[in-house]
Write an enzyme that holds these catalytic residues in place. Structure first.
Site, PDB file in Angstrom:
ATOM      1  N   HIS A   1       0.858  -1.183   0.000  1.00  0.00           N
ATOM      2  CA  HIS A   1       0.000   0.000   0.000  1.00  0.00           C
ATOM      3  C   HIS A   1       0.894   1.233   0.000  1.00  0.00           C
ATOM      4  O   HIS A   1       2.034   1.199   0.490  1.00  0.00           O
ATOM      5  CB  HIS A   1      -0.877   0.029   1.250  1.00  0.00           C
ATOM      6  CG  HIS A   1      -1.948  -1.005   1.260  1.00  0.00           C
ATOM      7  ND1 HIS A   1      -3.083  -0.886   2.035  1.00  0.00           N
ATOM      8  CD2 HIS A   1      -2.078  -2.186   0.612  1.00  0.00           C
ATOM      9  CE1 HIS A   1      -3.859  -1.934   1.859  1.00  0.00           C
ATOM     10  NE2 HIS A   1      -3.262  -2.746   0.999  1.00  0.00           N
TER      11      HIS A   1
ATOM     12  N   GLU B   1       0.977   3.871   1.804  1.00  0.00           N
ATOM     13  CA  GLU B   1       1.455   4.292   3.125  1.00  0.00           C
ATOM     14  C   GLU B   1       2.630   3.444   3.596  1.00  0.00           C
ATOM     15  O   GLU B   1       3.611   3.965   4.132  1.00  0.00           O
ATOM     16  CB  GLU B   1       0.323   4.202   4.167  1.00  0.00           C
ATOM     17  CG  GLU B   1      -0.885   5.048   3.840  1.00  0.00           C
ATOM     18  CD  GLU B   1      -1.984   4.304   3.082  1.00  0.00           C
ATOM     19  OE1 GLU B   1      -3.174   4.615   3.324  1.00  0.00           O
ATOM     20  OE2 GLU B   1      -1.671   3.419   2.253  1.00  0.00           O
TER      21      GLU B   1
ATOM     22  N   CYS C   1      -6.256   1.999   5.812  1.00  0.00           N
ATOM     23  CA  CYS C   1      -6.878   0.754   6.280  1.00  0.00           C
ATOM     24  C   CYS C   1      -6.269   0.375   7.634  1.00  0.00           C
ATOM     25  O   CYS C   1      -5.328   1.025   8.103  1.00  0.00           O
ATOM     26  CB  CYS C   1      -6.641  -0.347   5.250  1.00  0.00           C
ATOM     27  SG  CYS C   1      -4.918  -0.912   5.173  1.00  0.00           S
TER      28      CYS C   1
ATOM     29  N   CYS D   1      -2.376  -0.163   7.448  1.00  0.00           N
ATOM     30  CA  CYS D   1      -1.621   1.075   7.263  1.00  0.00           C
ATOM     31  C   CYS D   1      -1.695   1.965   8.502  1.00  0.00           C
ATOM     32  O   CYS D   1      -0.698   2.567   8.894  1.00  0.00           O
ATOM     33  CB  CYS D   1      -2.101   1.806   6.020  1.00  0.00           C
ATOM     34  SG  CYS D   1      -1.712   0.897   4.506  1.00  0.00           S
TER      35      CYS D   1
END
Length: 146
Positions: free
Chosen positions: A51, A53, A81, A84
């Site tokens: 992801h 992040e 999410c 993250c």
């Protein structure tokens, strides 16, 4: 908040969109200088942890040669999410600016709030930016996929 940093995150999200990735971009800043910039690469790398992040946190940690990102701020186009948000918490980022909410897995206030939990030993300040371009990009992506 420096609007230029959210714009950079949005540019990264657009790069993800072009690649067929969920369009999320993240920028990490320290002392008003970008130290990391990333977009989602989960599909490209076949990695569920790729992801924006997480990738940005890894870059910033390498640049600072420290897992503690004390004094850093993150700009992200979509609410993180749980994974993250956990990484943001663990890295000790002091503040996060969020472009739009994620009503399915958002973990900075929409569904959960991992970053501001009194049971934990760290508190990350959350600033909601509510940027229309961030919202439209993610909506367009999922609309196109259906």
């Amino acid at each position: 908040m420096k609007n230029e940093f959210l714009i950079k995150a949005l540019e990264e999200a657009q790069n993800a969109y072009i690649k067929g990735e969920v369009p999320v971009g993240a920028v990490i800043v320290k002392n008003d200088e970008i130290i990391a910039i990333a977009h989602n690469l989960r599909e490209s790398l076949n990695d569920p942890t790729a992801h924006a992040e997480i990738i940005a946190i890894r870059q910033a940690s390498q640049k600072l040669n420290n897992w503690r990102l004390t004094g850093c701020e993150m700009y992200v186009t979509l609410e993180p999410c749980p994974m993250c948000a956990g990484a943001i918490f663990q890295s000790r980022i002091k503040k996060i600016y969020i472009g739009t909410a994620d009503t399915t897995t958002g973990s900075c206030g929409s569904i959960l709030n991992i970053l501001q939990n009194d049971s934990f030993n760290h508190f990350t300040e959350i600033k909601w930016v509510y940027n229309e371009e961030c919202s439209n990009l993610i909506s367009s992506f999922f609309k196109d996929r259906r």
